[in-house]
Enzyme design. Sequence first.
Site, PDB file in Angstrom:
ATOM      1  N   LYS A   1      -4.264  50.255  45.646  1.00  0.00           N
ATOM      2  CA  LYS A   1      -4.240  49.127  44.226  1.00  0.00           C
ATOM      3  C   LYS A   1      -3.520  48.144  44.655  1.00  0.00           C
ATOM      4  O   LYS A   1      -2.571  48.136  45.608  1.00  0.00           O
ATOM      5  CB  LYS A   1      -3.776  49.969  43.098  1.00  0.00           C
ATOM      6  CG  LYS A   1      -2.353  50.433  43.474  1.00  0.00           C
ATOM      7  CD  LYS A   1      -1.779  51.609  42.261  1.00  0.00           C
ATOM      8  CE  LYS A   1      -0.365  51.889  42.331  1.00  0.00           C
ATOM      9  NZ  LYS A   1      -0.330  53.124  41.781  1.00  0.00           N
TER      10      LYS A   1
ATOM     11  N   TYR B   1      22.102  26.193  47.733  1.00  0.00           N
ATOM     12  CA  TYR B   1      22.138  25.954  46.384  1.00  0.00           C
ATOM     13  C   TYR B   1      23.431  26.660  45.782  1.00  0.00           C
ATOM     14  O   TYR B   1      23.422  27.865  46.042  1.00  0.00           O
ATOM     15  CB  TYR B   1      20.830  26.374  45.796  1.00  0.00           C
ATOM     16  CG  TYR B   1      19.622  25.341  45.975  1.00  0.00           C
ATOM     17  CD1 TYR B   1      19.561  24.141  45.499  1.00  0.00           C
ATOM     18  CD2 TYR B   1      18.468  25.905  46.421  1.00  0.00           C
ATOM     19  CE1 TYR B   1      18.663  23.149  45.951  1.00  0.00           C
ATOM     20  CE2 TYR B   1      17.409  24.919  46.862  1.00  0.00           C
ATOM     21  CZ  TYR B   1      17.401  23.782  46.437  1.00  0.00           C
ATOM     22  OH  TYR B   1      16.479  22.890  46.725  1.00  0.00           O
TER      23      TYR B   1
END
Length: 361
Positions: free
Chosen positions: A34, A249
Amino acid sequence: MRPILATISQSALQHNLAVVRKFAPHSKVMAALKANGYGHGIERIAHGLSGADGFAVLGMDEAITLREMGFEQPILLLEGVFHADSLAVVNVYRLSLVIHCYAQIEMLEHSPYRHPFNIFLKMNTGMNRLGFVPDDYLKALARVTKLTPNVTLMTHFAAADELNGTDAAMAIFQQTTKSLPYPSSLANSAAILCQPQTHLDWVRPGIMLYGATPAKNTVATEFDLKPVMQLTSEIIAVQTLKAGETLGYGNRYTASKPTRVGVVACGYADGYPRHAGQYSGSNLLQGVPVAVGGKITQTLGRVSMDMLFVDLTALPEANIGSPVELWGSTVSVDTVAEACGTIGYELLCAVMPRVPFKVVD
Ligand SMILES: *Cc1c(COP(=O)(O)O)cnc(C)c1O
């Protein structure tokens, strides 16, 4: 082209499937593919797992892909169908269905198809996610067996990675199903590795096939599993920070001493977790392990969309073009996950479509 690449090893898949067989020698193996094969790409991994006795997926598209690739094994839809109109596709592609609620039984009862469906009837043994509670299970079974003789009894464990974590669920399951003449399917990877009494007729390995560990405080290598995916990139720039200078950042990291920093072409838009590393203010407590030129160092500062930083202070030979392994056989995906407060499953599934893949033997 950016140098980022996910490499998928067919021999690691075959090896890990053999490990499943070694742990559960008397069970048939339903390989869980899956989420696009746990992020590896269903078409890329299906051949490596062609020795499995069946495949378990979620999406109809995944099931159809496998059938159209020529696989003749049972293909199980792990949540069954969501709407009755999907039964036409189930019928054409001869898919097996989980049935977990009465609404799904009604869909079958009203379906026009003659071909007997292959059903995995799911019991809720305490996880309280999908399945019939034990008191309803035999009623549900009676309705299903009026429609088809092809029934497998199934449950899913909430805590197979804990010591005795399947005992209560197993007792409920066995008490409810004792002396029923149908095969049973219970075990996921953690149960395959840690709870041999749960193996029974069909095991359903997922994460172990991809070479990551399902169990807390364990590493995949202790079960002899090999990583299937290696996520690599390169250093694309080098910066030298003086003590007191900051990085990236939010000035998340402040150098406490002269620090040589490598910029790697991999960021959160590739699937690397943004919340990597532990900080106290802008002081790094611990980065995430990463290998540069085969040597382990750590991430520094905040991961940006397309890049991340690694510490090259102790690796003077590293430079622009040096190979970087984000995860693979030098740094396991489990190690990275642990350092990011998640599990290997999530990192593998989250590799973004923009990352190019290569399949190797
Ligand atoms: C995903 C899944 C599995 C496989 O679980 P792993 O922990 O990856 O081995 C097995 N059974 C069901 C019902 C699943 O949804």
